[in-house]
Design an enzyme around this catalytic site. Structure first.
Site, PDB file in Angstrom:
ATOM      1  N   HIS A 192     -15.379  -2.407  -4.486  1.00 39.43           N
ATOM      2  CA  HIS A 192     -15.905  -2.237  -5.843  1.00 39.43           C
ATOM      3  C   HIS A 192     -15.717  -3.201  -6.618  1.00 39.43           C
ATOM      4  O   HIS A 192     -15.816  -3.092  -8.001  1.00 39.43           O
ATOM      5  CB  HIS A 192     -15.088  -0.901  -6.469  1.00 39.43           C
ATOM      6  N   ASN A 217       0.395   9.077   0.984  1.00 40.31           N
ATOM      7  CA  ASN A 217      -0.139   9.562  -0.226  1.00 40.31           C
ATOM      8  C   ASN A 217       0.795  10.465  -0.905  1.00 40.31           C
ATOM      9  O   ASN A 217       1.730  10.899  -0.259  1.00 40.31           O
ATOM     10  CB  ASN A 217      -1.545  10.371  -0.198  1.00 40.31           C
TER      11      ASN A 217
END
Ligand code: OAD
Length: 242
Positions: free
Chosen positions: A118, A212
């Protein structure tokens, strides 16, 4: 923390490692993630600050949003999860780190083979010439900033509704197809095409190990998910696996 023996064994034996990271890896550095309670997209509408349409409508507003991001990144630093990935790379013959993050903390922590899907918020791109340069001014001398050619500069990041840099995407897919282990850290796995990568790695026979706070759409594919803060879990697992 429970660390299954087979996870340590897979980490030890992996010949080609690919890693996919997202905003969660920088959370313990002090950066805000995009989704969830208090996430960036709770405060800002991406359509107003992170799309080509937003840029066309109000480039200053878009720049002010990115300027806040740049300030936050400059005020904080990489955390043990970033440093652990740099250590894993050092002891691995074939290692590719694919990140959705634009903060450059992986490189700051010492990671070398980094694919930025990105973009990178420290880079600016001239709208007329297409040239990309590094600008680490915090704050920016002028908002919006201009190139010496007179054209406006934009952040060299990928916004919603924009394609990813083709070379980055191609290299990310290559690493995904070839790896025998994919480590997935701090990403909600909702933004495509990055979100496809763990499933592709799995379909190509790679083991998936996830770090996570909570289950994600790829948790069921993972041989093991470590639920907790990656800045704590990742160093602990690597300490035992190395
Ligand atoms: P998200 O904000 O969507 O997800 C962050 C993930 O990190 C969540 O799954 C959290 O549970 C997890 N997390 C939070 N703190 C953590 C911690 N300390 N340790 C481990 N995990 C933690 O961020 P991304 O998945 O990176 O794109 O979002 C993907 C893309 O959507 C971003 O690159 C950005 C965004 O909109 C663009 O702007 C184009």
């Amino acid at each position: 923390m429970e660390i299954p023996q087979e996870v340590l064994s897979v980490m030890k034996k992996a010949k080609k490692i690919a890693v996919l990271t997202g905003a969660g890896i920088s959370a313990e550095s002090g950066l805000i993630t995009f989704r969830g309670k208090d996430g960036i997209w709770e405060k800002f509408d991406p359509d107003e600050v992170a799309t080509p349409g937003a840029w066309k409508k109000d480039p200053l507003k878009v720049w002010e949003f990115h300027e806040e991001f740049r300030k936050a990144i400059a005020e904080h630093e990489p955390n043990p999860a970033h440093f652990t990935l740099a250590e894993i790379e050092k002891s691995s013959d074939d290692f590719t780190l694919i990140t959705q993050n634009i903060d450059q903390y992986h490189q700051d922590a010492g990671s070398k083979n980094v694919i930025e899907l990105h973009g990178n918020v420290w880079r600016v791109k001239c709208l007329k010439e297409g040239t990309v340069s590094v600008n680490k001014d915090v704050p920016m001398k002028q908002l919006p900033p201009y190139c010496s050619c007179g054209s406006m500069l934009r952040p060299d990041v990928v916004w919603f509704n924009e394609p990813l840099p083709p070379a980055a995407l191609e290299n990310a897919f290559k690493a995904t197809y070839e790896c025998d282990l994919m480590i997935v850290v701090g990403t909600s796995i909702v933004i495509y095409p990055a979100a496809m990568l763990p499933s592709f790695a799995y379909e190509h026979g790679a083991k998936i190990i996830e770090f996570n706070l909570e289950p994600t759409p790829i948790s069921h594919l993972a041989m093991f998910s470590f639920f907790g803060k990656a800045g704590e879990t990742l160093p602990e697992v690597w300490e035992k696996a190395r």
